[in-house]
Design a protein around this motif. Structure first.
Motif, short mmCIF file in Angstrom:
data_model
loop_
_atom_site.label_atom_id
_atom_site.label_comp_id
_atom_site.label_asym_id
_atom_site.label_seq_id
_atom_site.Cartn_x
_atom_site.Cartn_y
_atom_site.Cartn_z
N MET A 98 41.48 33.83 42.42
CA MET A 98 41.36 32.96 41.25
C MET A 98 42.56 33.07 40.34
O MET A 98 43.17 32.07 39.94
CB MET A 98 40.08 33.31 40.48
N GLY A 99 42.93 34.29 39.98
CA GLY A 99 44.03 34.48 39.05
C GLY A 99 45.34 33.92 39.56
O GLY A 99 46.10 33.30 38.80
N ALA A 100 45.61 34.10 40.85
CA ALA A 100 46.86 33.60 41.42
C ALA A 100 46.90 32.08 41.39
O ALA A 100 47.93 31.48 41.03
CB ALA A 100 47.00 34.10 42.86
N ASP A 113 49.66 42.31 38.45
CA ASP A 113 48.59 42.83 39.28
C ASP A 113 49.04 44.22 39.74
O ASP A 113 50.23 44.41 40.02
CB ASP A 113 48.35 41.92 40.49
N PRO A 114 48.12 45.18 39.81
CA PRO A 114 48.54 46.51 40.26
C PRO A 114 49.00 46.52 41.71
O PRO A 114 49.71 47.42 42.12
CB PRO A 114 47.28 47.37 40.07
N GLY A 115 48.61 45.51 42.48
CA GLY A 115 49.03 45.43 43.87
C GLY A 115 50.39 44.76 44.02
O GLY A 115 50.58 43.62 43.58
N GLN A 116 51.31 45.45 44.65
CA GLN A 116 52.66 44.90 44.81
C GLN A 116 52.64 43.63 45.65
O GLN A 116 53.38 42.67 45.37
CB GLN A 116 53.58 45.93 45.46
N ALA A 117 51.80 43.59 46.68
CA ALA A 117 51.75 42.41 47.55
C ALA A 117 51.33 41.18 46.76
O ALA A 117 51.87 40.09 46.97
CB ALA A 117 50.79 42.66 48.71
N ALA A 118 50.37 41.34 45.84
CA ALA A 118 49.93 40.21 45.02
C ALA A 118 51.06 39.72 44.13
O ALA A 118 51.26 38.51 43.95
CB ALA A 118 48.73 40.62 44.18
N ARG A 119 51.83 40.66 43.57
CA ARG A 119 52.97 40.26 42.72
C ARG A 119 54.02 39.55 43.54
O ARG A 119 54.62 38.55 43.08
CB ARG A 119 53.57 41.49 42.03
N MET A 136 53.07 35.96 44.17
CA MET A 136 53.29 35.15 42.99
C MET A 136 54.76 34.82 42.81
O MET A 136 55.13 33.69 42.49
CB MET A 136 52.77 35.88 41.75
N ALA A 137 55.60 35.82 43.00
CA ALA A 137 57.03 35.60 42.84
C ALA A 137 57.54 34.56 43.84
O ALA A 137 58.39 33.73 43.52
CB ALA A 137 57.78 36.93 43.03
N SER A 138 57.00 34.60 45.07
CA SER A 138 57.41 33.62 46.08
C SER A 138 56.96 32.21 45.72
O SER A 138 57.53 31.23 46.21
CB SER A 138 56.86 34.02 47.45
N ALA A 139 55.93 32.09 44.86
CA ALA A 139 55.46 30.79 44.40
C ALA A 139 56.19 30.34 43.14
O ALA A 139 55.86 29.28 42.57
CB ALA A 139 53.96 30.84 44.14
N GLY A 140 57.15 31.12 42.70
CA GLY A 140 57.95 30.75 41.54
C GLY A 140 57.43 31.23 40.21
O GLY A 140 57.98 30.87 39.16
N VAL A 141 56.37 32.05 40.22
CA VAL A 141 55.78 32.56 38.98
C VAL A 141 56.38 33.93 38.66
O VAL A 141 56.42 34.81 39.52
CB VAL A 141 54.25 32.68 39.10
N ALA A 142 56.84 34.11 37.44
CA ALA A 142 57.42 35.38 37.03
C ALA A 142 56.35 36.47 37.04
O ALA A 142 55.19 36.21 36.72
CB ALA A 142 58.03 35.27 35.64
N THR A 143 56.74 37.67 37.41
CA THR A 143 55.78 38.78 37.43
C THR A 143 56.38 39.98 36.72
O THR A 143 57.59 40.08 36.52
CB THR A 143 55.42 39.18 38.88
#
Length: 304
Positions: A11-13, A30-36, A39-46
């Motif tokens: 949901m959050g992503a 997100d505490p999970g690096q994979a989730a971050r 997001m970064a690959s989708a163009g969202v800053a993390t």
């Protein structure tokens, strides 16, 4: 507007991406690096930490939490010392409304505004938009309006300030209770049609017909139609239905308020029943029936 999104699960992503595409500047954590990384690959800053997230945002900040209900309180313990008076926290997850009242008080003590937001839309929200039910002060709501207009299906519908703090999650709780009842009714109806073997009904066909002009058409029926079309016999799916808590809260509230809610209550009980692979209650019923009427009891290995 700028928003911090904490919790980059399904949901959050998707919400972060919809906001980003709608022109809202989003920084996600997100505490999970994979989730971050996703997001970064989708163009969202993390940001790599809560501290980094807060530091990356100009004051007054608005931070949206999309985490499980049980994680909200410990998260606030970490987050509030990092925020400043005048900042805003939104809990967009499925928290119990009474917990939200406590969380709002905790934020008030830190001079941070709090909004509870019941969020519906599931994994389709990225494309279709989200239904948002919000509780909080009007001033805080006005600050959040640009983001709400992007997240909702349209700027002028699909979101509403429904009342004071707690009202948003209360409405979402009842919404999910209604959802339980609707899903149960569909499931029972299709089970009845499936059992009428002499008619050899094509359930996907019936569901498709119902989708157009019928008084029972709904998005849930759309999803049921897709499921039956893809897997008519529902093969490979265990008859085990989870619940995430909202139905239980709804039933509890109905009892406390002396409101009759039999459909929602029974739909919750049916979910609990689905988890009993070898129901003691059913075996007890069979034995009692044998006791008073002499009816045969089927042995556990009969038919195996």
């Amino acid at each position: 507007m700028e928003l911090g999104m904490i919790g980059l699960g399904r949901m959050g992503a998707n919400m972060a991406q919809r906001l980003h595409r709608g022109g809202i500047r989003v920084t996600g954590f997100d505490p999970g690096q994979a989730a971050r990384e996703r997001m970064a690959s989708a163009g969202v800053a993390t940001a790599a930490s809560l501290e980094a997230l807060v530091q990356a945002m100009p004051a007054p900040r608005a931070v949206w939490l999309m985490v499980p209900a049980a994680a909200v309180e410990p998260l606030l313990e970490q987050l509030l010392p990092l925020l400043a008076p005048g900042d805003l926290v939104v809990d967009g997850g499925n928290s119990w409304y009474r917990d939200s009242l406590r969380h709002a008080q905790r934020c008030h003590q830190a001079q941070v505004a709090f909004i509870d937001c019941g969020t519906s839309g599931g994994v389709w929200g990225l494309k279709e938009g989200y239904c948002l039910m919000l509780g909080g002060e009007p001033g805080a709501m006005a600050r959040l309006k640009p983001a709400l207009q992007v997240l909702a299906p349209a700027a002028d519908r699909g979101w509403a300030h429904v009342g004071p703090v707690g009202a948003g999650h209360f409405c979402k709780m009842v919404h999910n209770g209604i959802e339980y009842g609707m899903m149960q009714a569909y499931a029972e109806g299709f089970a009845l049609m499936q059992k009428k073997q002499e008619f050899a009904l094509d359930l996907a066909q019936v569901a498709e017909v119902w989708r157009h002009g019928s008084v029972v058409r709904s998005w849930l029926l759309d999803l049921a139609t897709d499921a039956l079309r893809d897997n008519p016999r529902l093969e490979g799916i265990a008859p085990y239905v989870q619940d995430s808590g909202e139905g239980r809260w709804t039933v509890s509230e109905a009892i406390e308020l002396d409101v009759s809610a039999p459909v929602i209550t029974l739909s919750l009980l049916e979910r609990l029943r689905s988890r009993e692979a070898n129901s003691f209650a059913d075996r007890m019923l069979a034995q009692m029936r044998s006791g008073f009427g002499g009816h045969a009891v089927k042995a556990a290995n009969d038919g195996e």
